[in-house]
Design a protein around this motif. Structure first.
Motif, PDB file in Angstrom:
ATOM      1  N   UNK A  92       0.824  -1.212   0.000  1.00 59.62           N
ATOM      2  CA  UNK A  92       0.000   0.000   0.000  1.00 59.62           C
ATOM      3  C   UNK A  92       0.858   1.261   0.000  1.00 59.62           C
ATOM      4  N   UNK A  93       1.969   1.233   0.735  1.00 58.94           N
ATOM      5  CA  UNK A  93       2.834   2.410   0.790  1.00 58.94           C
ATOM      6  C   UNK A  93       3.482   2.692  -0.557  1.00 58.94           C
ATOM      7  N   UNK A  94       3.840   1.635  -1.283  1.00 57.26           N
ATOM      8  CA  UNK A  94       4.413   1.828  -2.614  1.00 57.26           C
ATOM      9  C   UNK A  94       3.385   2.480  -3.535  1.00 57.26           C
ATOM     10  N   UNK A  95       2.131   2.014  -3.453  1.00 58.91           N
ATOM     11  CA  UNK A  95       1.103   2.634  -4.292  1.00 58.91           C
ATOM     12  C   UNK A  95       0.871   4.083  -3.881  1.00 58.91           C
ATOM     13  N   UNK A  96       0.893   4.369  -2.592  1.00 65.15           N
ATOM     14  CA  UNK A  96       0.680   5.734  -2.120  1.00 65.15           C
ATOM     15  C   UNK A  96       1.740   6.684  -2.675  1.00 65.15           C
ATOM     16  N   UNK A  97       2.945   6.182  -2.945  1.00 67.85           N
ATOM     17  CA  UNK A  97       4.027   7.021  -3.455  1.00 67.85           C
ATOM     18  C   UNK A  97       3.771   7.492  -4.878  1.00 67.85           C
ATOM     19  N   UNK A  98       3.123   6.661  -5.702  1.00 69.67           N
ATOM     20  CA  UNK A  98       2.990   6.989  -7.129  1.00 69.67           C
ATOM     21  C   UNK A  98       1.580   6.851  -7.680  1.00 69.67           C
ATOM     22  N   UNK A  99       0.638   6.343  -6.892  1.00 66.45           N
ATOM     23  CA  UNK A  99      -0.729   6.172  -7.381  1.00 66.45           C
ATOM     24  C   UNK A  99      -1.411   7.493  -7.655  1.00 66.45           C
ATOM     25  N   UNK A 100      -2.394   7.466  -8.542  1.00 65.41           N
ATOM     26  CA  UNK A 100      -3.057   8.702  -8.948  1.00 65.41           C
ATOM     27  C   UNK A 100      -4.563   8.679  -8.729  1.00 65.41           C
ATOM     28  N   UNK A 101      -5.144   7.507  -8.482  1.00 63.81           N
ATOM     29  CA  UNK A 101      -6.589   7.430  -8.344  1.00 63.81           C
ATOM     30  C   UNK A 101      -7.011   7.705  -6.899  1.00 63.81           C
ATOM     31  N   UNK A 102      -7.931   8.647  -6.712  1.00 62.60           N
ATOM     32  CA  UNK A 102      -8.331   9.079  -5.369  1.00 62.60           C
ATOM     33  C   UNK A 102      -8.933   7.931  -4.548  1.00 62.60           C
ATOM     34  N   UNK A 103      -9.792   7.131  -5.174  1.00 63.43           N
ATOM     35  CA  UNK A 103     -10.434   6.029  -4.447  1.00 63.43           C
ATOM     36  C   UNK A 103      -9.416   4.979  -4.032  1.00 63.43           C
ATOM     37  N   UNK A 104      -8.498   4.659  -4.920  1.00 63.85           N
ATOM     38  CA  UNK A 104      -7.496   3.652  -4.608  1.00 63.85           C
ATOM     39  C   UNK A 104      -6.486   4.162  -3.581  1.00 63.85           C
ATOM     40  N   UNK A 105      -6.172   5.442  -3.642  1.00 61.81           N
ATOM     41  CA  UNK A 105      -5.276   6.021  -2.641  1.00 61.81           C
ATOM     42  C   UNK A 105      -5.918   5.978  -1.262  1.00 61.81           C
ATOM     43  N   UNK A 106      -7.217   6.232  -1.205  1.00 70.04           N
ATOM     44  CA  UNK A 106      -7.926   6.141   0.071  1.00 70.04           C
ATOM     45  C   UNK A 106      -7.951   4.699   0.560  1.00 70.04           C
ATOM     46  N   UNK A 107      -8.147   3.762  -0.374  1.00 67.18           N
ATOM     47  CA  UNK A 107      -8.131   2.342  -0.029  1.00 67.18           C
ATOM     48  C   UNK A 107      -6.778   1.955   0.575  1.00 67.18           C
ATOM     49  N   UNK A 108      -5.699   2.419  -0.045  1.00 71.30           N
ATOM     50  CA  UNK A 108      -4.356   2.104   0.435  1.00 71.30           C
ATOM     51  C   UNK A 108      -4.124   2.705   1.818  1.00 71.30           C
ATOM     52  N   UNK A 109      -4.553   3.934   2.015  1.00 70.19           N
ATOM     53  CA  UNK A 109      -4.370   4.610   3.290  1.00 70.19           C
ATOM     54  C   UNK A 109      -5.106   3.892   4.419  1.00 70.19           C
ATOM     55  N   UNK A 110      -6.370   3.544   4.169  1.00 72.42           N
ATOM     56  CA  UNK A 110      -7.183   2.846   5.166  1.00 72.42           C
ATOM     57  C   UNK A 110      -6.617   1.460   5.446  1.00 72.42           C
ATOM     58  N   UNK A 111      -6.158   0.784   4.402  1.00 70.57           N
ATOM     59  CA  UNK A 111      -5.616  -0.570   4.556  1.00 70.57           C
ATOM     60  C   UNK A 111      -4.380  -0.572   5.443  1.00 70.57           C
ATOM     61  N   UNK A 112      -3.521   0.433   5.301  1.00 66.69           N
ATOM     62  CA  UNK A 112      -2.319   0.518   6.135  1.00 66.69           C
ATOM     63  C   UNK A 112      -2.708   0.643   7.604  1.00 66.69           C
ATOM     64  N   UNK A 113      -3.676   1.490   7.890  1.00 63.06           N
ATOM     65  CA  UNK A 113      -4.128   1.682   9.281  1.00 63.06           C
ATOM     66  C   UNK A 113      -4.693   0.379   9.840  1.00 63.06           C
ATOM     67  N   UNK A 114      -5.529  -0.293   9.060  1.00 64.19           N
ATOM     68  CA  UNK A 114      -6.158  -1.534   9.521  1.00 64.19           C
ATOM     69  C   UNK A 114      -5.142  -2.649   9.723  1.00 64.19           C
ATOM     70  N   UNK A 115      -4.195  -2.766   8.805  1.00 64.04           N
ATOM     71  CA  UNK A 115      -3.193  -3.828   8.915  1.00 64.04           C
ATOM     72  C   UNK A 115      -2.269  -3.611  10.114  1.00 64.04           C
TER      73      UNK A 115
END
Length: 222
Positions: A92-115
């Motif tokens: 998720x952190x790798x995607x957060x560095x270069x991802x561009x889609x708002x929904x997927x970035x939110x998914x990655x952010x939430x997933x990091x917190x949950x994990x």
């Protein structure tokens, strides 16, 4: 002196020819932390590639395979999940560095917190005196799930589109998490672990909604 100048001129000429020919790539200086997270970067486009998304998954699998199994299924499940969760966090952190889609970035952010929260909970669950689970088949089922996950990631997550690849890889990661939770429910004896796993299985469809909706829309637009 004249010979030295000619040699330098010749070298500069060769470098220019290589650069204009697209053969010379000069990478920016990266911090050690960033280097550890991004092994393969396409410098021409600045985009993170599929290989980068798979890097934390491959590293995760190497660490899981190096774990010495104790024979206590609950304890071994926790050991495997600690590495599995860290792999998901790194993905998720790798995607957060270069991802561009708002929904997927939110998914990655939430997933990091949950994990991260799940990591903390798992450490407390098995620090209690519980009856050891000596299930014989569960370990193989966990490994089969992980191997299936990796194969599907490599087969399906190679579109070259970072956003789409993240959605596919993360979707398969969530699937594996749910499948392994089912194995713990069948083979484990720790009641708190089983309650946690039951919640993971129940929440799987909810976690997938964002990813599946994004993928359905993305493929429909192509």
């Amino acid at each position: 002196m004249e010979k030295k100048m000619l040699e330098n001129l010749s070298l500069r000429t060769k470098l220019k020819q290589l650069a204009f020919g697209g053969l010379l790539l000069i990478a920016p200086v990266l911090s050690q932390d960033l280097k550890a997270q991004t092994e393969i970067v396409t410098f021409k486009t600045g985009a993170v590639g599929h290989e980068d998304l798979m890097r934390p998954m491959n590293s995760m699998m190497d660490k899981i395979f190096s774990i010495k199994m104790s024979g206590d299924f609950d304890k071994d499940y926790v050991s495997i999940m600690e590495e599995f969760q860290q792999g998901g966090i790194n993905l998720c952190k790798i995607y957060e560095m270069s991802g561009e889609d708002a929904k997927l970035l939110e998914n990655a952010k939430v997933s990091v917190v949950e994990l991260k929260e799940d990591q903390k909970q798992l450490k407390t669950f098995y620090n209690k005196d519980v009856t050891a689970s000596t299930a014989k088949t569960g370990h193989n089922e966990l490994m089969q799930t992980l191997n299936s996950m990796m194969k599907q990631m490599k087969d399906k997550g190679q579109s070259g589109d970072l956003n789409k690849d993240y959605a596919v890889v993360m979707s398969l990661y969530n699937w594996a998490n749910s499948e392994m939770a089912k194995v713990e429910l069948n083979c484990g004896q720790n009641s708190e672990l089983k309650n946690r796993c039951s919640a993971i299985v129940d929440e799987f469809s909810c976690h997938e909604n964002t990813l599946n909706e994004w993928l359905d829309k993305s493929f429909a637009e192509k």
